[in-house]
Design a protein around this motif. Structure first.
Motif, PDB file in Angstrom:
ATOM      1  N   ALA A 134      41.561  34.787  24.438  1.00 54.02           N
ATOM      2  CA  ALA A 134      40.597  35.876  24.261  1.00 54.02           C
ATOM      3  C   ALA A 134      40.886  37.032  25.204  1.00 54.02           C
ATOM      4  N   ARG A 135      41.366  36.704  26.413  1.00 55.31           N
ATOM      5  CA  ARG A 135      41.663  37.753  27.388  1.00 55.31           C
ATOM      6  C   ARG A 135      42.731  38.699  26.840  1.00 55.31           C
ATOM      7  N   ILE A 136      43.717  38.147  26.164  1.00 56.93           N
ATOM      8  CA  ILE A 136      44.772  38.980  25.570  1.00 56.93           C
ATOM      9  C   ILE A 136      44.182  39.888  24.496  1.00 56.93           C
ATOM     10  N   VAL A 137      43.296  39.325  23.690  1.00 59.79           N
ATOM     11  CA  VAL A 137      42.661  40.116  22.628  1.00 59.79           C
ATOM     12  C   VAL A 137      41.797  41.220  23.237  1.00 59.79           C
ATOM     13  N   GLN A 138      41.025  40.874  24.263  1.00 60.58           N
ATOM     14  CA  GLN A 138      40.129  41.859  24.865  1.00 60.58           C
ATOM     15  C   GLN A 138      40.902  42.969  25.576  1.00 60.58           C
ATOM     16  N   LEU A 139      42.021  42.617  26.210  1.00 58.34           N
ATOM     17  CA  LEU A 139      42.890  43.642  26.778  1.00 58.34           C
ATOM     18  C   LEU A 139      43.399  44.572  25.686  1.00 58.34           C
ATOM     19  N   THR A 140      43.733  44.005  24.537  1.00 59.68           N
ATOM     20  CA  THR A 140      44.251  44.791  23.421  1.00 59.68           C
ATOM     21  C   THR A 140      43.177  45.705  22.842  1.00 59.68           C
ATOM     22  N   ILE A 141      41.951  45.216  22.740  1.00 62.87           N
ATOM     23  CA  ILE A 141      40.842  46.044  22.243  1.00 62.87           C
ATOM     24  C   ILE A 141      40.649  47.257  23.150  1.00 62.87           C
ATOM     25  N   LEU A 142      40.681  47.023  24.466  1.00 60.30           N
ATOM     26  CA  LEU A 142      40.515  48.137  25.400  1.00 60.30           C
ATOM     27  C   LEU A 142      41.744  49.038  25.427  1.00 60.30           C
ATOM     28  N   ASP A 143      42.914  48.477  25.136  1.00 53.54           N
ATOM     29  CA  ASP A 143      44.113  49.310  24.969  1.00 53.54           C
ATOM     30  C   ASP A 143      43.921  50.275  23.796  1.00 53.54           C
ATOM     31  N   PHE A 154      41.770  48.050  32.537  1.00 53.91           N
ATOM     32  CA  PHE A 154      41.240  49.226  31.841  1.00 53.91           C
ATOM     33  C   PHE A 154      41.071  50.389  32.817  1.00 53.91           C
ATOM     34  N   GLN A 155      40.663  50.079  34.050  1.00 47.78           N
ATOM     35  CA  GLN A 155      40.557  51.121  35.075  1.00 47.78           C
ATOM     36  C   GLN A 155      41.908  51.784  35.316  1.00 47.78           C
ATOM     37  N   HIS A 156      42.962  50.991  35.367  1.00 48.12           N
ATOM     38  CA  HIS A 156      44.316  51.504  35.565  1.00 48.12           C
ATOM     39  C   HIS A 156      44.714  52.410  34.411  1.00 48.12           C
ATOM     40  N   LYS A 157      44.413  51.974  33.185  1.00 48.52           N
ATOM     41  CA  LYS A 157      44.751  52.782  32.013  1.00 48.52           C
ATOM     42  C   LYS A 157      44.020  54.129  32.048  1.00 48.52           C
ATOM     43  N   LEU A 158      42.721  54.088  32.341  1.00 51.45           N
ATOM     44  CA  LEU A 158      41.943  55.326  32.371  1.00 51.45           C
ATOM     45  C   LEU A 158      42.461  56.299  33.420  1.00 51.45           C
ATOM     46  N   LEU A 159      42.870  55.763  34.580  1.00 54.23           N
ATOM     47  CA  LEU A 159      43.372  56.623  35.647  1.00 54.23           C
ATOM     48  C   LEU A 159      44.645  57.353  35.228  1.00 54.23           C
ATOM     49  N   LYS A 160      45.445  56.728  34.356  1.00 54.96           N
ATOM     50  CA  LYS A 160      46.672  57.361  33.881  1.00 54.96           C
ATOM     51  C   LYS A 160      46.389  58.687  33.190  1.00 54.96           C
ATOM     52  N   ILE A 161      45.220  58.807  32.562  1.00 55.31           N
ATOM     53  CA  ILE A 161      44.883  60.064  31.879  1.00 55.31           C
ATOM     54  C   ILE A 161      43.828  60.852  32.664  1.00 55.31           C
ATOM     55  N   GLY A 162      43.690  60.510  33.946  1.00 59.74           N
ATOM     56  CA  GLY A 162      42.837  61.300  34.821  1.00 59.74           C
ATOM     57  C   GLY A 162      41.363  60.954  34.791  1.00 59.74           C
ATOM     58  N   ILE A 163      41.003  59.837  34.185  1.00 59.36           N
ATOM     59  CA  ILE A 163      39.596  59.422  34.149  1.00 59.36           C
ATOM     60  C   ILE A 163      39.352  58.412  35.268  1.00 59.36           C
ATOM     61  N   VAL A 164      38.497  58.771  36.199  1.00 58.63           N
ATOM     62  CA  VAL A 164      38.193  57.890  37.328  1.00 58.63           C
ATOM     63  C   VAL A 164      37.033  56.969  36.950  1.00 58.63           C
ATOM     64  N   SER A 165      37.231  55.682  37.130  1.00 58.75           N
ATOM     65  CA  SER A 165      36.174  54.700  36.856  1.00 58.75           C
ATOM     66  C   SER A 165      36.041  53.779  38.060  1.00 58.75           C
ATOM     67  N   HIS A 166      34.977  53.016  38.075  1.00 54.45           N
ATOM     68  CA  HIS A 166      34.702  52.128  39.208  1.00 54.45           C
ATOM     69  C   HIS A 166      34.599  50.692  38.699  1.00 54.45           C
ATOM     70  N   VAL A 167      35.247  49.774  39.402  1.00 54.51           N
ATOM     71  CA  VAL A 167      35.186  48.352  39.070  1.00 54.51           C
ATOM     72  C   VAL A 167      34.480  47.607  40.196  1.00 54.51           C
ATOM     73  N   TYR A 168      33.475  46.833  39.823  1.00 56.66           N
ATOM     74  CA  TYR A 168      32.764  46.024  40.812  1.00 56.66           C
ATOM     75  C   TYR A 168      32.740  44.572  40.362  1.00 56.66           C
ATOM     76  N   LYS A 169      33.190  43.683  41.262  1.00 58.16           N
ATOM     77  CA  LYS A 169      33.229  42.248  40.965  1.00 58.16           C
ATOM     78  C   LYS A 169      32.051  41.515  41.591  1.00 58.16           C
ATOM     79  N   ASP A 170      31.623  41.991  42.749  1.00 58.96           N
ATOM     80  CA  ASP A 170      30.520  41.356  43.449  1.00 58.96           C
ATOM     81  C   ASP A 170      29.204  41.682  42.750  1.00 58.96           C
ATOM     82  N   SER A 171      28.386  40.662  42.529  1.00 62.78           N
ATOM     83  CA  SER A 171      27.150  40.854  41.767  1.00 62.78           C
ATOM     84  C   SER A 171      26.180  41.798  42.472  1.00 62.78           C
TER      85      SER A 171
END
Length: 294
Positions: A255-264, A161-178
């Motif tokens: 579910a991962r495929i569905v959730q990717l699609t929802i965010l798409d 989703f971060q990659h998709k947002l960047l395509k339209i110029g929206i900068v987002s931050h992804v954090y995996k570490d708690s």
């Protein structure tokens, strides 16, 4: 969906989705409905109560949580669903993998599982929640931050989703570490957007991030596979998929495929209905990588 009577298919899917959030006895009823609905269609409430070793009152209580007045209405709806479909959409045929399955059959089963998960999510998808999520993103101010949080396989969804947002110029931050997630949450301001992905809806630190962000005035959105899970209790907006468990791949694979699609779908809404700057950014980010292709 809370104000309408569910169809038989919706009852089965909703029972599966809410079962993890129910108390033990109610959970057993919901799981029986989701996994043995054909047996239920031919059983009395006494039969089911005896089989599950619980009271008829508990069964009735679960029926009401599934938008039915009682067991008879639930049974009637499920029976109609079975008669109308003639098992043409039966999941069980594709849910079991066997050692003797050919490579072709294994691939077919995995692909069909994903297709069924998409179709079943389409049947119960909450469009009001999706509209609200679109509204939050479309109305954000330029200075508002966007934080995407997830662990394990869910973090991959955030990165996509971060990659998709960047395509339209929206900068987002992804954090995996708690720790990083909680540290960044402490810097959140009112109006920021925090989107948390948790397949089970019970990943403790993701739920804590959503709760902390909401307390600080941020908009919070969850993406999960279970209605009424812990994350849905604290998030402002909940985007829910539904995928049945398979012994090897597990339910989070489909579910991962569905959730990717929802965010798409959310990204597509932004790209189409957002500002002219989004369109300009899409052209820029597409052009800049063209020279790196054969």
């Amino acid at each position: 969906m809370e104000s309408k009577t569910f169809t038989g298919k919706e009852i089965v899917l909703y029972a599966r989705s809410i079962s993890p959030s129910l108390a033990n006895k109610e959970r057993r009823v919901a799981q029986f409905i989701a996994n043995n609905y054909e047996v239920l269609a031919e059983s009395t409430i006494s039969d089911v109560a005896k089989h599950l070793k619980i009271s008829e009152a508990t069964i009735t209580k679960v029926c009401k949580k599934l938008q039915c007045s009682g067991y008879l209405q639930l049974k009637k709806s499920i029976k109609a669903y079975i008669e109308n479909t003639h098992k043409s959409e039966s999941y069980e045929e594709y849910s079991d993998f066997r050692k003797e399955d050919s490579n072709t059959l294994i691939a077919e089963k995995v692909l069909i599982n994903a297709m069924l998960a998409l179709q079943e999510t389409l049947d119960i998808f909450n469009y009001d929640a999706f509209n609200k999520a679109c509204e939050i993103f479309n109305n954000k101010n330029r200075n508002n931050k966007i934080i995407l949080v997830g662990s394990g396989g869910s973090s991959v969804i955030c990165e996509d989703f971060q990659h998709k947002l960047l395509k339209i110029g929206i900068v987002s931050h992804v954090y995996k570490d708690s720790h990083m997630q909680l540290m960044f949450t402490s810097l959140i301001d009112e109006g920021d957007i925090v989107l948390g992905v948790s397949h089970s809806g019970t990943t403790q630190h993701i739920v804590n991030v959503i709760k902390a962000a909401k307390d600080r005035g941020a908009h919070t959105i969850s993406v999960t596979n279970y209605m009424n899970s812990e994350i849905t209790k604290v998030a402002e907006v909940n985007l829910v998929s539904t995928a049945q468990n398979t012994p090897i791949t597990g339910e989070n694979a489909a579910a991962r495929i569905v959730q990717l699609t929802i965010l798409d779908a959310l990204y597509t809404n932004l790209a189409i209905k957002g500002s002219e700057e989004y369109s300009e950014s899409l052209i820029k980010t597409s052009d800049v990588v063209k020279d790196y292709r054969y």
